[in-house]
Design a protein around this motif. Structure first.
Motif, PDB file in Angstrom:
ATOM      1  N   ASP A  44       0.837  -1.199   0.000  1.00 26.34           N
ATOM      2  CA  ASP A  44       0.000   0.000   0.000  1.00 26.34           C
ATOM      3  C   ASP A  44       0.875   1.253   0.000  1.00 26.34           C
ATOM      4  OD1 ASP A  44      -1.877   2.006   0.500  1.00 26.34           O
ATOM      5  OD2 ASP A  44      -3.171   0.580   1.540  1.00 26.34           O
ATOM      6  N   PRO A  45       0.902   2.004  -1.116  1.00 21.58           N
ATOM      7  CA  PRO A  45       1.814   3.142  -1.223  1.00 21.58           C
ATOM      8  C   PRO A  45       1.421   4.322  -0.330  1.00 21.58           C
ATOM      9  CG  PRO A  45       0.369   3.071  -3.122  1.00 21.58           C
ATOM     10  CD  PRO A  45       0.068   1.849  -2.317  1.00 21.58           C
ATOM     11  N   ASP A  46       0.176   4.332   0.144  1.00 19.38           N
ATOM     12  CA  ASP A  46      -0.265   5.439   0.991  1.00 19.38           C
ATOM     13  C   ASP A  46       0.137   5.249   2.450  1.00 19.38           C
ATOM     14  OD1 ASP A  46      -1.458   6.598  -1.191  1.00 19.38           O
ATOM     15  OD2 ASP A  46      -3.379   5.599  -0.843  1.00 19.38           O
ATOM     16  N   LEU A  47       0.678   4.077   2.761  1.00 20.05           N
ATOM     17  CA  LEU A  47       0.997   3.771   4.157  1.00 20.05           C
ATOM     18  C   LEU A  47       2.503   3.620   4.344  1.00 20.05           C
ATOM     19  CD1 LEU A  47      -1.692   1.006   4.810  1.00 20.05           C
ATOM     20  CD2 LEU A  47      -1.899   3.452   5.180  1.00 20.05           C
TER      21      LEU A  47
ATOM     22  N   GLU B 178       2.922   0.529   8.888  1.00 22.64           N
ATOM     23  CA  GLU B 178       1.456   0.502   8.739  1.00 22.64           C
ATOM     24  C   GLU B 178       1.004  -0.542   7.724  1.00 22.64           C
ATOM     25  OE1 GLU B 178       0.340   5.191   9.689  1.00 22.64           O
ATOM     26  OE2 GLU B 178       0.868   4.557   7.657  1.00 22.64           O
TER      27      GLU B 178
ATOM     28  N   THR C 290      -1.919  -2.684   9.239  1.00 28.55           N
ATOM     29  CA  THR C 290      -3.189  -2.641   8.514  1.00 28.55           C
ATOM     30  C   THR C 290      -3.555  -4.027   8.008  1.00 28.55           C
ATOM     31  OG1 THR C 290      -2.730  -0.401   7.807  1.00 28.55           O
ATOM     32  CG2 THR C 290      -4.378  -1.577   6.572  1.00 28.55           C
ATOM     33  N   TYR C 291      -2.567  -4.725   7.492  1.00 28.16           N
ATOM     34  CA  TYR C 291      -2.834  -6.064   6.960  1.00 28.16           C
ATOM     35  C   TYR C 291      -3.287  -7.004   8.081  1.00 28.16           C
ATOM     36  CZ  TYR C 291      -2.445  -9.225   2.990  1.00 28.16           C
ATOM     37  OH  TYR C 291      -2.741 -10.059   1.943  1.00 28.16           O
TER      38      TYR C 291
ATOM     39  N   ARG D 182      -5.087  -6.273  10.509  1.00 27.25           N
ATOM     40  CA  ARG D 182      -6.510  -6.017  10.791  1.00 27.25           C
ATOM     41  C   ARG D 182      -7.419  -6.829   9.872  1.00 27.25           C
ATOM     42  NH1 ARG D 182      -8.306  -4.054  14.970  1.00 27.25           N
ATOM     43  NH2 ARG D 182      -9.847  -2.673  14.057  1.00 27.25           N
ATOM     44  N   TYR D 183      -6.967  -7.073   8.648  1.00 30.52           N
ATOM     45  CA  TYR D 183      -7.789  -7.860   7.719  1.00 30.52           C
ATOM     46  C   TYR D 183      -7.969  -9.297   8.209  1.00 30.52           C
ATOM     47  CZ  TYR D 183      -6.662  -4.005   4.535  1.00 30.52           C
ATOM     48  OH  TYR D 183      -6.494  -2.772   3.966  1.00 30.52           O
TER      49      TYR D 183
ATOM     50  N   ARG E  60      -5.394  -4.690  17.439  1.00 33.47           N
ATOM     51  CA  ARG E  60      -4.436  -3.637  17.147  1.00 33.47           C
ATOM     52  C   ARG E  60      -3.079  -3.822  17.839  1.00 33.47           C
ATOM     53  NH1 ARG E  60      -6.437   0.830  14.457  1.00 33.47           N
ATOM     54  NH2 ARG E  60      -8.640   0.371  14.699  1.00 33.47           N
TER      55      ARG E  60
ATOM     56  N   ARG F 172       3.475  -7.857  16.382  1.00 34.61           N
ATOM     57  CA  ARG F 172       3.945  -8.716  15.295  1.00 34.61           C
ATOM     58  C   ARG F 172       4.679  -7.922  14.235  1.00 34.61           C
ATOM     59  NH1 ARG F 172      -0.850 -13.137  14.116  1.00 34.61           N
ATOM     60  NH2 ARG F 172      -1.253 -13.643  16.293  1.00 34.61           N
TER      61      ARG F 172
ATOM     62  N   LEU G 120       8.376  -8.665  12.916  1.00 30.39           N
ATOM     63  CA  LEU G 120       8.599  -9.063  11.524  1.00 30.39           C
ATOM     64  C   LEU G 120       9.508  -8.076  10.787  1.00 30.39           C
ATOM     65  CD1 LEU G 120       5.030 -10.334  10.671  1.00 30.39           C
ATOM     66  CD2 LEU G 120       7.126 -11.686  10.576  1.00 30.39           C
TER      67      LEU G 120
ATOM     68  N   LYS H 113       7.971   5.654   3.726  1.00 24.92           N
ATOM     69  CA  LYS H 113       6.964   5.210   2.769  1.00 24.92           C
ATOM     70  C   LYS H 113       7.507   4.048   1.932  1.00 24.92           C
ATOM     71  CE  LYS H 113       3.273   7.748   3.192  1.00 24.92           C
ATOM     72  NZ  LYS H 113       3.134   9.040   2.514  1.00 24.92           N
TER      73      LYS H 113
ATOM     74  N   ARG I 151       4.662  -9.205   5.425  1.00 25.24           N
ATOM     75  CA  ARG I 151       3.207  -9.055   5.414  1.00 25.24           C
ATOM     76  C   ARG I 151       2.532 -10.424   5.347  1.00 25.24           C
ATOM     77  NH1 ARG I 151       0.319  -6.024   0.436  1.00 25.24           N
ATOM     78  NH2 ARG I 151       0.674  -8.073  -0.433  1.00 25.24           N
TER      79      ARG I 151
END
Lengths: 270, 308
Positions: B90-93, B97, B101-102, B104-105, B110, B116, B120, B133, B149
């Motif tokens: 994700d280039p916006d994160l 993050e 974010t991943y 959370r999926y 949180r 983790r 990692l 970025k 990820r």
């Protein structure tokens, strides 16, 4: 690595946390830089400027107008329409440009579909996000309407959830369209459609002034129904008739979601 | 016997009239490092997508972690780690993050996601890039982040599609070393590659795929021993066509394979074969005696080279 979670052992994540996971990604992206905030801000000004220039400015020349058996100032007539437009453009901006970029170019959704989430979870999450962006605009807009005496605080509170429905309806239409779009140039067509609705959906003049055939045509488009509902509520004159418009917007939301998630499956899960 | 993590029988994938995968049988056991070796278009990625439950089989049987990928796709994916061929970070994160974010999926809380992610990022040696970025990362770093990820849900099975394609040699070795560590920690790895050295380095067992079919199966050593000779002599003859030497050198070694730029001579004894070439009065412009590789196996099995 000792800890394991229910999810890793077969129990499904509840729908709410699947949708929330998409929202939390967008919140994280929001923190990432000022560019998005700028885009966010600009979306708010357009309907606001129309309200001031046409609603208030041109309104001074027009004076009061009567719709049905009600007489109201021209600014009060235009304001709810611009409120609907701000909900529309906020939601559309998210589900057209942003959604399309993630769908086709960044391919974020490919990576998300490798997790337990399904296309419908992504579609629902992005739609709620789009609605929230629209609502950010409408909250500000309603405050200004109250300040300009174009509605009362109480009716503004009643109108707010209706603007959320408007955001959902347009967000889901935008998302469904985005799954069909071939490239950026197609967005010009979307813009033409958006602008035509903006001009003719009973925004600046009552649709009853148009020829009957045109009136019917307008009554088929979503912004007309959005304006009908928001105008009835913000002017404090709800009628049973707006239930039809509410049903129209709700059904549009569901249909758009279904089309979008089905087309995402087809494109990404081949 | 423990249940295989991947079980496929006559597995098939068609896109319209085109059959990308034409009936393959597979079994991957827990803890194994399993590879698909084959050229582009062999059906490796289509097979990987079916295993990753993002593409429905059009024929045959497939079970992943004992479940049906069509019915239980979500539950299976919850236990898979996927590193796709093309980076889709994700280039916006930020780097950090991207992992939280991943997480959370997968429904990971949180705080646990952050724990983790920290662990990692350390593992893939990106700690000092954590707040940067994604676009500031090199190709190798991006791939390492993608692997991190893929590990965020502590998967039972990690799928890596062409993990080092497009990376420079140094980045490849660093990545292999990380993957080797995962393998030693008992993670089941399934990877596709068209690099024989990658398959030899990482895979306990592999299948060679060509045009949608499995053409050979076994450990790298087994495949080389069974299908090729111990050594290979590569002969070049300046501007002369290698094919014109096939008849002249007939009888030396077990097999001669002329390629556009060189002649391959398969033999148990490379040096002996070279002396025999000289004894017959030929002086190649260059001579290379090397051990047989999976590349040779592939050439022998399909008549074509892996990387073209």
């Amino acid at each position: 690595m000792v800890t394991t979670y229910a999810v890793t052992h077969g129990r499904q994540m509840p729908a709410i946390s699947r949708v929330a996971s998409i929202l939390s990604r967008n919140v994280a992206a929001l923190r990432s830089g000022p560019s998005y905030w700028l885009v966010l801000l600009s979306g708010f000004f357009e309907p606001m400027l129309y309200l001031l220039s046409i609603g208030v400015g041109v309104g001074a020349l027009i004076g009061n107008i009567s719709v049905g058996d009600k007489t109201l100032s021209y600014a009060a007539f235009v304001a709810p329409a611009m409120l609907a437009v701000s909900a529309m453009s906020g939601a559309l901006a998210e589900t057209t440009y942003n959604f399309f970029a993630k769908f086709k170019f960044v391919r974020s959704y490919d990576s998300i579909l490798a997790t337990p989430l399904k296309p419908m979870d992504i579609a629902a999450g992005e739609l709620v996000w789009a609605m929230l962006r629209g609502s950010l605009y409408t909250v500000c807009f309603l405050i200004i309407m109250v300040a300009l005496d174009l509605t009362t605080p109480l009716w503004a509170l009643v109108t707010l959830p209706a603007t959320m429905l408007v955001g959902l309806a347009f967000g889901s239409i935008g998302m469904a369209i985005s799954t069909m779009i071939r490239g950026w140039q197609d967005f010009d067509l979307v813009h033409v459609g958006q602008f035509s609705m903006f001009l003719f959906s009973g925004t600046f003049s009552p649709v009853q002034d148009y020829p009957f055939a045109v009136e019917i045509l307008i009554a088929l488009t979503p912004l007309y129904h959005a304006v009908e509902v928001l105008r009835a509520l913000s002017t404090g004159a709800p009628s049973l008739g707006i239930l039809v418009s509410i049903a129209y917007l709700a059904l549009t939301t569901l249909a758009g979601l279904m089309v979008a998630s089905r087309r995402m499956s087809k494109a990404l899960l081949a | 016997m423990t249940e295989p993590l991947i079980y496929a029988r006559a597995l098939e994938k068609k896109f319209g009239d085109f059959a990308a995968v034409k009936g393959i049988d597979l079994e991957v056991a827990p803890g194994e490092a399993f590879g698909f070796l084959g050229p582009n278009g062999a059906g490796k990625s289509s097979t990987m997508r079916m295993i990753g439950c993002v593409s429905e089989p059009t024929g045959g049987e497939l079970r992943i972690l004992g479940m049906d990928p069509v019915r239980d796709g979500s539950r299976i994916r919850a236990r898979l780690g996927v590193c796709p061929q093309h980076d889709n970070l994700d280039p916006d994160l930020t780097v950090f993050e991207n992992l939280t974010t991943y997480a959370r999926y997968f429904g990971i809380p949180r705080s646990e996601g952050r724990r983790r992610a920290t662990e990692l990022i350390e593992f893939v040696q990106l700690a000092e890039k954590a707040d940067g970025k994604v676009e500031q990362l090199s190709g190798g770093m991006k791939r390492r982040l993608t692997i991190a990820r893929a590990m965020v849900n502590e998967p039972d099975l990690v799928l890596l599609d062409e993990p080092t394609t497009g990376l420079d040699p140094q980045a490849r070795h660093l990545l292999w070393e990380r993957l080797f560590r995962l393998k030693q920690a008992g993670t089941t790895l399934v990877l596709t590659t068209h690099y024989m050295d990658e398959a030899e380095q990482l895979c306990d067992r592999l299948v060679v795929m060509d045009r949608g079919k499995v053409v050979a199966e076994g450990s790298p050593r087994y495949l080389i021993d069974t299908h090729s000779t111990k050594e290979v002599v590569e002969l070049r003859f300046g501007t002369e066509s290698p094919a014109s030497f096939v008849e002249k050198l007939a009888g030396i070694g077990d097999r001669l394979d002329p390629l556009p730029d060189r002649l391959l001579l398969y033999t148990a004894d490379g040096e002996g074969a070279v002396s025999e070439v000289h004894r017959r009065g030929f002086t190649p412009s260059s001579v290379l005696v090397r051990r047989s590789t999976l590349e040779d196996v592939f050439l022998i099995l399909t008549g074509r080279t892996l990387v073209n």
